[in-house]
Design a protein around this motif. Structure first.
Motif, PDB file in Angstrom:
ATOM      1  N   GLN A 114      -0.313   3.678   2.211  1.00  0.00           N
ATOM      2  CA  GLN A 114      -0.254   4.580   1.065  1.00  0.00           C
ATOM      3  C   GLN A 114      -0.873   5.913   1.418  1.00  0.00           C
ATOM      4  N   ASN A 119       1.175   6.822  -3.169  1.00  0.00           N
ATOM      5  CA  ASN A 119       2.595   6.677  -2.855  1.00  0.00           C
ATOM      6  C   ASN A 119       2.732   5.775  -1.638  1.00  0.00           C
ATOM      7  N   ARG A 120       3.734   4.905  -1.670  1.00  0.00           N
ATOM      8  CA  ARG A 120       3.938   3.957  -0.576  1.00  0.00           C
ATOM      9  C   ARG A 120       4.894   4.517   0.471  1.00  0.00           C
TER      10      ARG A 120
END
Length: 128
Positions: A114, A119-120
């Protein structure tokens, strides 16, 4: 020829995002230009090929609510590497949070991490 030149990532703060992407992920700062409205045009890139990332500071509650969850919790960004072990070790040493152990799939070596907002991303060394 057509290609995707930029993708936008909504961030809380320009400078902390620049630090994360350039220092922790090893991206290069392509552009940081002030705009008349007080915003900045900030672009980072992982290399010389592929799309750059436009770091856009969130404006208003709606955009601020999206910071860190721009793809509904799915992996939304894919960072390719030609040396998974080296890239993974470098990112760990820089404090990047990986959400899983590296795994080897038919399509390559991969691990989900992340960014500083949550956010991945996939760190991926494609097979072959």
């Amino acid at each position: 020829m057509r290609r995707i030149a930029l993708v936008t990532l909504v961030v809380d703060d320009y400078d902390e995002a620049i630090r994360f992407y350039t220092e922790a992920l090893g991206f290069r700062l392509v552009e940081d230009t002030p705009r008349p409205d007080g915003s900045r045009w900030v672009v980072v890139a992982a290399g010389d090929q592929g799309a750059g990332v436009l770091l856009a500071r969130a404006k208003g509650d709606g955009q601020r609510a999206r910071v860190g969850d721009q793809t509904g919790g799915r992996v939304g960004f894919f960072l390719h590497t030609d040396d998974f072990a080296r890239g993974h070790a470098r990112m760990l040493a820089a404090g990047v949070t990986f959400l899983e152990e590296p795994r080897h799939e038919p399509y390559g070596s991969v691990a989900v991490f992340q960014d500083l907002y949550g956010n991945r991303w996939d760190l991926l060394q494609p097979a072959g």
